[in-house]
Design an enzyme around this catalytic site. Structure first.
Site, short mmCIF file in Angstrom:
data_model
loop_
_atom_site.label_atom_id
_atom_site.label_comp_id
_atom_site.label_asym_id
_atom_site.label_seq_id
_atom_site.Cartn_x
_atom_site.Cartn_y
_atom_site.Cartn_z
N HIS A 217 -1.72 4.94 -4.81
CA HIS A 217 -2.50 4.93 -6.08
C HIS A 217 -3.27 3.64 -6.32
O HIS A 217 -4.17 3.61 -7.15
CB HIS A 217 -1.58 5.14 -7.28
CG HIS A 217 -0.91 6.48 -7.32
ND1 HIS A 217 -1.62 7.66 -7.26
CD2 HIS A 217 0.41 6.83 -7.41
CE1 HIS A 217 -0.77 8.68 -7.31
NE2 HIS A 217 0.47 8.20 -7.39
ZN LIG Z 1 4.26 10.55 -6.16
#
Ligand SMILES: [Zn+2]
Length: 475
Positions: A217
């Site tokens: 992320h």
């Molecule tokens: Zn995850």
């Protein structure tokens, strides 16, 4: 070191040190990585690797290959390499308990995070001096200055999203350098000059693993979803520099691999494929079919209850054909374990065997590709440790020159048909964490009748595969 002459060279980044550093990350709950390390050792899996990276490190320059300079400088502020006064000792109680258990078995275990830092500085020859605080300081004497500096600090934390589920934690720079290095160092195995495989001579295939990596992320100048430095993006950049022109990144995590997708959006060299839960309000709220692009950016948005049958179909009918179209030389797989049945998210219900089977299938299908396997999400530590040890054994067994004689996860007397579910976690220093889970049984999260087996309603429609095949024009 048994695979010296094998078709495939295996490498893994793992050690007591690395697992203790990795468990400084708050969402690891002070134990995830150490439990994985404990089981890898208990099953004696490390004996079958050609290379083991035990002391990984990475530099600011490597992080700058992807991340913004100001962002990296804030993350690597040396003043964070300590326990701030206000951090209550209890926050480290669990970590210390694990380190004491580890110490019983491994004299190399570290009893305090400060010992980890000293060790890191020693092997990287860094000066063991805590530099003057530059940004993160809560201890000013001048009240007025303190007020404005705290304001500045708050705005910096907000700007880079270093708050909420991405706090800066004690020994933050150490964590980032070690975990990023654990992924990148897989490409620097001494004596192995990794280059694209010649189709006529596939004898130098490489399979590397780092179960602490896979921080998919993290953005260029923003932390996100427990991820700060995107080791995957930096790895992909490094592979491109090494001359790999076609690299497939495949993401099995429950969450969309948004950081990697965004970073590689305009790259002709990298194909990103992400399978993930895509429902209103579910983090990171990206990864729809509409956000896909040609054969290079592939999103497979899925619903609650996704199971092995769905995954088998999707792999065979969509994932494999999409990779085949791209013709990669290298495959990087993010093997997040938060889509497994028993994970704290309770969103998908993949089994350990099911996810492993699909990962193996992909590695098998592309013998001309080197492979790096990374970890990712996974919020039930005893489930994650089961999965990564099972996956590691299966990769070694499937691709090593000699099959590992005994499968420690199946009862051979049943010849795989009536598999017994009474296989127990082997005796090892972290055993106590498995005791409450129906007495150390290995398969309790997917065993019919077990108190921990909780099947979910499946909201995925059978037409799902057809929809994806049409969208991505795979025949
Ligand atoms: Zn995850």
């Amino acid at each position: 070191m048994t695979n010296i002459n094998s078709m495939v060279k295996f490498a893994i980044s793992t050690s007591q040190f690395q697992s203790q550093v990795s468990d400084l990350l708050p969402c690891n709950k002070s134990l995830k990585s150490q439990l994985i390390w404990g089981l890898l050792k208990a099953y004696k899996l490390l004996d079958h690797f050609d290379y083991i990276i035990t002391d990984p490190s990475s530099s600011k320059e490597e992080m700058l290959q992807f991340h913004d300079k100001k962002y990296v400088e804030i993350l690597l502020d040396e003043s964070l390499n300590q326990l701030p006064n206000e951090v209550a000792e209890e926050k480290f109680e669990q970590w210390k308990h694990l380190s004491e258990l580890g110490k019983g078995d491994d004299p190399d275990a570290f009893l305090s995070p400060n010992d980890l830092l000293k060790y890191y500085n020693k092997y990287t020859n860094q000066c063991d001096i805590v530099r003057k605080r530059t940004v993160i300081d809560t201890d000013f004497e001048d009240e007025e200055e303190s007020h404005s500096s705290n304001e500045d600090q708050r705005s910096i934390l907000k700007e880079f999203n270093l708050e909420g589920d991405c706090p800066m934690f004690p020994f933050f720079p150490l964590y980032l350098k070690v975990i990023t290095g654990a992924t990148l160092k897989l490409l620097d195995i001494p004596g192995s000059d990794l280059r694209p495989l010649d189709i006529d001579s596939l004898s130098d295939r490489f399979i590397g693993m780092n179960w602490d990596g896979g921080r998919h992320h993290a953005m260029k100048r923003k932390a996100s979803g427990f991820c700060y430095i995107n080791d995957i993006v930096i790895l992909l950049q490094k592979l491109r520099k090494k001359g790999f022109k076609k690299i497939t990144y495949l993401d099995f995590d429950l969450h969309h691999g948004d950081g990697v997708e965004r970073a590689m959006l305009y790259s002709k060299n990298v194909q990103t494929i992400s399978l993930h839960l895509y429902e209103v309000g579910f983090f990171p709220c990206t990864g729809s079919l509409k956000e896909s692009r040609g054969t290079n950016t592939i999103n497979l948005p899925l619903m609650h209850g996704f199971n092995d049958k769905n995954l088998n179909e999707l792999t065979a009918q969509v994932v494999l054909p999409c990779i085949q179209k791209f013709e990669p030389e290298f495959i990087v797989i993010q093997c997040g374990s938060d889509g497994l049945i028993g994970d704290s998210f309770h969103e998908w219900q993949l089994s350990i065997r099911g996810l492993t089977h699909n990962i193996i299938k992909i590695i098998k299908q592309f013998p001309q590709c080197h492979v790096i396997l990374l970890g990712g999400g996974g919020y039930n530590p005893t489930l994650s440790s089961r999965f990564y040890s099972y996956l590691t054994w299966n990769v070694l067994n499937e691709f090593g020159s000699e099959h590992l004689l005994k499968n420690p996860f199946e009862d051979v007397h049943f010849q795989g048909k009536d598999t017994t579910y009474d296989i127990l976690i082997p005796d090892h220093p972290y055993n106590e964490f498995y005791g409450d889970e129906e007495h150390y049984k290995f398969w309790i999260y997917e065993q019919d009748g077990s108190s921990l087996y909780k099947p979910l309603k499946n909201d995925n429609k059978p037409s799902l595969v057809t929809k994806f095949r049409e969208h991505y024009q795979v025949d």
